[in-house]
Design an enzyme around this catalytic site. Sequence first.
Site, PDB file in Angstrom:
ATOM      1  N   LEU A  75      -0.058  23.835  27.191  1.00  0.00           N
ATOM      2  CA  LEU A  75      -1.451  23.538  26.852  1.00  0.00           C
ATOM      3  C   LEU A  75      -2.103  24.881  26.523  1.00  0.00           C
ATOM      4  O   LEU A  75      -1.842  25.879  27.199  1.00  0.00           O
ATOM      5  CB  LEU A  75      -2.208  22.895  28.029  1.00  0.00           C
ATOM      6  CG  LEU A  75      -1.886  21.450  28.416  1.00  0.00           C
ATOM      7  CD1 LEU A  75      -2.744  21.026  29.604  1.00  0.00           C
ATOM      8  CD2 LEU A  75      -2.091  20.486  27.255  1.00  0.00           C
ATOM      9  N   ASP A  76      -2.944  24.921  25.500  1.00  0.00           N
ATOM     10  CA  ASP A  76      -3.674  26.149  25.176  1.00  0.00           C
ATOM     11  C   ASP A  76      -4.478  26.597  26.386  1.00  0.00           C
ATOM     12  O   ASP A  76      -4.871  25.780  27.234  1.00  0.00           O
ATOM     13  CB  ASP A  76      -4.659  25.907  24.025  1.00  0.00           C
ATOM     14  CG  ASP A  76      -3.970  25.801  22.675  1.00  0.00           C
ATOM     15  OD1 ASP A  76      -2.759  26.063  22.605  1.00  0.00           O
ATOM     16  OD2 ASP A  76      -4.656  25.460  21.696  1.00  0.00           O
ATOM     17  N   ARG A  77      -4.785  27.871  26.419  1.00  0.00           N
ATOM     18  CA  ARG A  77      -5.593  28.454  27.501  1.00  0.00           C
ATOM     19  C   ARG A  77      -6.873  27.638  27.748  1.00  0.00           C
ATOM     20  O   ARG A  77      -7.212  27.312  28.879  1.00  0.00           O
ATOM     21  CB  ARG A  77      -5.954  29.899  27.104  1.00  0.00           C
ATOM     22  CG  ARG A  77      -6.826  30.619  28.107  1.00  0.00           C
ATOM     23  CD  ARG A  77      -7.329  31.946  27.516  1.00  0.00           C
ATOM     24  NE  ARG A  77      -7.867  32.771  28.570  1.00  0.00           N
ATOM     25  CZ  ARG A  77      -7.509  34.016  28.813  1.00  0.00           C
ATOM     26  NH1 ARG A  77      -6.603  34.602  28.060  1.00  0.00           N
ATOM     27  NH2 ARG A  77      -8.050  34.708  29.793  1.00  0.00           N
TER      28      ARG A  77
ATOM     29  N   THR B 260      -7.619  24.539  26.846  1.00  0.00           N
ATOM     30  CA  THR B 260      -7.463  23.092  27.053  1.00  0.00           C
ATOM     31  C   THR B 260      -7.329  22.766  28.540  1.00  0.00           C
ATOM     32  O   THR B 260      -6.530  23.370  29.248  1.00  0.00           O
ATOM     33  CB  THR B 260      -6.230  22.565  26.290  1.00  0.00           C
ATOM     34  OG1 THR B 260      -6.354  22.925  24.913  1.00  0.00           O
ATOM     35  CG2 THR B 260      -6.112  21.062  26.401  1.00  0.00           C
TER      36      THR B 260
ATOM     37  N   ARG C 215      -6.459  20.959  17.039  1.00  0.00           N
ATOM     38  CA  ARG C 215      -7.520  21.874  16.592  1.00  0.00           C
ATOM     39  C   ARG C 215      -7.571  21.958  15.067  1.00  0.00           C
ATOM     40  O   ARG C 215      -8.644  21.898  14.456  1.00  0.00           O
ATOM     41  CB  ARG C 215      -7.301  23.261  17.212  1.00  0.00           C
ATOM     42  CG  ARG C 215      -7.471  23.262  18.728  1.00  0.00           C
ATOM     43  CD  ARG C 215      -6.982  24.551  19.356  1.00  0.00           C
ATOM     44  NE  ARG C 215      -7.791  25.702  18.950  1.00  0.00           N
ATOM     45  CZ  ARG C 215      -7.517  26.952  19.301  1.00  0.00           C
ATOM     46  NH1 ARG C 215      -6.450  27.211  20.043  1.00  0.00           N
ATOM     47  NH2 ARG C 215      -8.298  27.939  18.909  1.00  0.00           N
TER      48      ARG C 215
END
Length: 217
Positions: free
Chosen positions: A54-56, A58, A156
């Site tokens: 997961l992105d930072r 998110t 995104r």
Amino acid sequence: MGPEILFEDAEALVIDKPGGLPIDRPRAGGPCLEDSMDDLKLGFQRAPVPAHRLDRDTSGCLLLARNPKALKRFAAAFEERQVEKRYLGVVAGELKEEEGTIALSLSKVSTAKDGWRMIPARKGKPAVTHWRKLETRGGLTLVEFRPETGRTHQIRVHAASGLGAPLLGDPVYGSGKGAPRTMLHAAGLTVPRGEKAPIVAASPLPADFLALGFSDA
């Protein structure tokens, strides 16, 4: 206090990852999810290992494997698109349509000035996201995203280029304004396990989504 546990059994944990917390230690140092891994052993000898990314920014459902065999199986389930993922995002703008499917292939580009990012590209890797409008408030829209593929930054880019409305707070694909983080939340995860019961986890809408006036959908 480590992250909240949403699901637990002998081979898996699903935790509620806070937005803004990176999984791996940033180059510049600072807190990351690795700091909590010993606390998440919960009596096991091994620390659990993330089975996906997961992105930072998110927040929400992150699956951790509690042994190497489980990690291999979970990684294969993601790779084979067997995992059902449900995300909620706040986009900057109002959407005319109620729902739809975005199919935009993605490719990674890098420049010395801006670093790397993903862009829609005909020769890129196929990426498909189903979306549905849930609620509109003050020029912002809460959208449910169900990605079929798991490309880097997929939701995104698909929000910005497919919907024409970037995620609120996204500094790369949007203006970065309106929120202190990219407003994307991993709200639900279902991982099939053959004859065993599937892993099913859901994460409630975080405080910063609620603060914008959206309700838990």
